[in-house]
Design a protein around this motif. Structure first.
Motif, PDB file in Angstrom:
ATOM      1  N   THR A   3     -37.918-110.531 -48.045  1.00  7.81           N
ATOM      2  CA  THR A   3     -37.032-110.221 -46.914  1.00  7.81           C
ATOM      3  C   THR A   3     -37.509-110.934 -45.655  1.00  7.81           C
ATOM      4  OG1 THR A   3     -36.490-108.051 -47.853  1.00  7.81           O
ATOM      5  CG2 THR A   3     -36.072-108.366 -45.511  1.00  7.81           C
ATOM      6  N   HIS A   4     -38.821-110.953 -45.446  1.00 10.92           N
ATOM      7  CA  HIS A   4     -39.373-111.674 -44.294  1.00 10.92           C
ATOM      8  C   HIS A   4     -39.045-113.169 -44.376  1.00 10.92           C
ATOM      9  CE1 HIS A   4     -42.597-109.135 -42.059  1.00 10.92           C
ATOM     10  NE2 HIS A   4     -41.524-109.332 -41.327  1.00 10.92           N
TER      11      HIS A   4
ATOM     12  N   GLY B 165     -36.787-115.327 -41.711  1.00 10.02           N
ATOM     13  CA  GLY B 165     -37.244-116.564 -41.090  1.00 10.02           C
ATOM     14  C   GLY B 165     -36.209-117.673 -41.222  1.00 10.02           C
ATOM     15  N   ARG B 166     -35.594-117.759 -42.400  1.00 14.34           N
ATOM     16  CA  ARG B 166     -34.544-118.766 -42.596  1.00 14.34           C
ATOM     17  C   ARG B 166     -33.322-118.431 -41.750  1.00 14.34           C
ATOM     18  NH1 ARG B 166     -33.088-123.785 -42.792  1.00 14.34           N
ATOM     19  NH2 ARG B 166     -31.144-124.154 -43.942  1.00 14.34           N
ATOM     20  N   MET B 167     -32.978-117.168 -41.646  1.00 12.26           N
ATOM     21  CA  MET B 167     -31.852-116.758 -40.804  1.00 12.26           C
ATOM     22  C   MET B 167     -32.069-117.167 -39.339  1.00 12.26           C
ATOM     23  SD  MET B 167     -30.690-112.982 -42.060  1.00 12.26           S
ATOM     24  CE  MET B 167     -29.270-112.808 -43.145  1.00 12.26           C
ATOM     25  N   ARG B 168     -33.279-116.997 -38.895  1.00  7.86           N
ATOM     26  CA  ARG B 168     -33.569-117.362 -37.499  1.00  7.86           C
ATOM     27  C   ARG B 168     -33.449-118.866 -37.303  1.00  7.86           C
ATOM     28  NH1 ARG B 168     -36.756-118.436 -33.259  1.00  7.86           N
ATOM     29  NH2 ARG B 168     -36.817-116.855 -31.600  1.00  7.86           N
TER      30      ARG B 168
ATOM     31  N   ALA C 112     -35.309-107.545 -36.248  1.00  4.82           N
ATOM     32  CA  ALA C 112     -35.370-107.218 -37.681  1.00  4.82           C
ATOM     33  C   ALA C 112     -36.720-107.606 -38.265  1.00  4.82           C
ATOM     34  CB  ALA C 112     -34.243-107.927 -38.428  1.00  4.82           C
ATOM     35  N   ILE C 113     -37.249-108.739 -37.829  1.00  2.00           N
ATOM     36  CA  ILE C 113     -38.575-109.161 -38.307  1.00  2.00           C
ATOM     37  C   ILE C 113     -39.624-108.132 -37.909  1.00  2.00           C
ATOM     38  CG2 ILE C 113     -40.398-110.873 -37.986  1.00  2.00           C
ATOM     39  CD1 ILE C 113     -38.218-113.017 -37.856  1.00  2.00           C
ATOM     40  N   SER C 114     -39.528-107.626 -36.677  1.00  2.00           N
ATOM     41  CA  SER C 114     -40.474-106.598 -36.217  1.00  2.00           C
ATOM     42  C   SER C 114     -40.325-105.318 -37.029  1.00  2.00           C
ATOM     43  CB  SER C 114     -40.246-106.307 -34.726  1.00  2.00           C
ATOM     44  OG  SER C 114     -40.517-107.441 -33.936  1.00  2.00           O
TER      45      SER C 114
ATOM     46  N   ARG D   7     -44.037-103.015 -43.478  1.00  2.00           N
ATOM     47  CA  ARG D   7     -45.089-103.614 -44.297  1.00  2.00           C
ATOM     48  C   ARG D   7     -46.470-103.195 -43.813  1.00  2.00           C
ATOM     49  NH1 ARG D   7     -44.166-109.918 -45.347  1.00  2.00           N
ATOM     50  NH2 ARG D   7     -45.839-109.476 -46.872  1.00  2.00           N
ATOM     51  N   ALA D   8     -46.634-103.077 -42.490  1.00  2.00           N
ATOM     52  CA  ALA D   8     -47.924-102.636 -41.951  1.00  2.00           C
ATOM     53  C   ALA D   8     -48.230-101.213 -42.408  1.00  2.00           C
ATOM     54  CB  ALA D   8     -47.914-102.713 -40.428  1.00  2.00           C
ATOM     55  N   GLY D   9     -47.207-100.344 -42.396  1.00  2.00           N
ATOM     56  CA  GLY D   9     -47.408 -98.977 -42.865  1.00  2.00           C
ATOM     57  C   GLY D   9     -47.780 -98.922 -44.335  1.00  2.00           C
ATOM     58  N   LEU D  10     -47.104 -99.747 -45.138  1.00  2.00           N
ATOM     59  CA  LEU D  10     -47.422 -99.798 -46.562  1.00  2.00           C
ATOM     60  C   LEU D  10     -48.832-100.333 -46.786  1.00  2.00           C
ATOM     61  CD1 LEU D  10     -44.054-101.170 -48.006  1.00  2.00           C
ATOM     62  CD2 LEU D  10     -44.926 -98.829 -48.192  1.00  2.00           C
TER      63      LEU D  10
END
Length: 352
Positions: free
Chosen positions: A83-84, A88-91, A264-266, A272-275
């Motif tokens: 998803t990340h 990145g590609r979307m941006r 959305a990236i944040s 992911r940081a929580g996981l």
């Protein structure tokens, strides 16, 4: 002297039986490796050992549970990694579409990839599973892991909806924003502009093309084309005006998308940081469970297991005493034979 009741033999036999029982118990302990082979050996110790055994077994299962939890987290985190990458590609596409050198058709081509990536984010969110449990579709906000041997010793894995609308804060792909007039409008998450402006552009384009075709046909027939030329010029101007409006709108939409992609990236990064934090905590839990199981097994062993060196000493003593008792039993059994000596010493009766 008595011959009906040989007390010495009875006592020797009793000792022989006793030491044989001790020897048999030592043999059982040595052969099984267990000091407690039945509750009769040590009722209190057996109760404690059984309880400790249940705890050790529970700790081992809890360790496997924690390892399963790490596998679940790694599955979710792997999906979010993709998803990340998509974000990145979307941006990149949004940055490209924000450039003023592009036409509507250029942005439309870029938007096709953008919309395909949007669908892929939803597909990843809907299809990411662990043991048939959906992880990223918002159906479960947490999964509780049993990471201890006792009730209540749990750890939660926090999960969030990681589909497009959830991470972009949109509703059916539309973002509510406040325009320059203070009005709340719904902006479609795309790189071309609103559907309304796109329709105006397409209608103006079709009208201009139709007029241009009519003009070309009239010229081919040698007809008077002055009125048609004016109509074509007017429709061309209207088409270009709508095209300019659509280009400005497309640039604005691309800028809005760019900002939303950053958010959305944040959002995905926080998940992911929580996981990752939970995974580290589970790894520490696994280490703790392993150490607890080892220490508790050690305590159980001291209660339940046999000290072979000590038991060999007990066996040697019991074996020796059993042999001594057997020898003394033989000696005691021979004592009544002295009665025969006395009887043989009696004078013989005279014969008549």
């Amino acid at each position: 002297m008595r011959i009906n009741t040989n007390v010495d033999a009875m006592r020797a036999y009793s000792n022989y039986v006793t030491w044989n029982a001790v020897k048999s118990k030592s043999l059982l302990r040595i052969s099984s490796g267990k000091r407690i082979n039945s509750f009769a050996d040590d009722p209190a110790g057996a109760c404690i050992a059984v309880k400790m055994g249940a705890q050790v077994s529970g700790l081992k299962v809890a360790k496997r549970n924690a390892q399963d939890g790490i596998s679940l987290i790694q599955t979710a985190e792997g999906a979010l990694n993709e998803t990340h990458s998509i974000l990145g590609r979307m941006r990149d596409l949004a940055v490209q579409a924000a450039n003023g050198t592009l036409t509507y058709e250029d942005r439309a081509a870029i938007d096709k990839e953008f919309q395909a990536l949007r669908q892929e984010i939803d597909r990843i969110g809907n299809s990411s599973q662990f043991n048939t449990i959906n992880l990223l579709d918002g159906s479960r906000n947490k999964i509780t892991l049993q990471v201890g041997a006792n009730a209540g010793q749990t750890m939660d894995v926090e999960l969030s909806d990681m589909r497009f609308d959830a991470i972009f804060k949109t509703t059916n792909g539309k973002l509510s924003v406040t325009d320059a007039n203070g009005q709340t409008v719904d902006v479609e998450m795309g790189l071309c502009g609103s559907q309304e402006t796109i329709k105006k552009y397409n209608d103006a384009k079709d009208a201009y093309n139709a007029a241009a075709n009519s003009l070309a046909l009239a010229k081919a027939k040698g007809q008077n084309t002055s009125a048609l030329e004016q109509e074509v010029a007017a429709k061309k101007a209207a088409f270009e005006k709508v095209g300019q409006d659509l280009n400005r709108e497309g640039q604005n939409y691309a800028t809005i998308v760019m900002n939303q992609v950053d958010k959305a990236i944040s959002t995905v990064s926080l998940q992911r940081a929580g996981l990752g934090a939970t995974q580290n905590a589970l790894q520490h839990t696994i280490n703790y469970l392993e150490n607890s199981a080892i220490n508790l097994s050690d305590a159980q062993s001291r209660i339940e297991d046999c000290d072979i060196a000590e038991e060999m000493m007990n066996f040697t003593k019991a074996n020796l005493m059993s042999q001594v008792a057997a020898a003394m039993l033989a000696q005691a059994n021979s004592e009544p034979n002295t009665v025969l000596t006395l009887l043989n010493s009696l004078p013989k009766a005279n014969a008549f």
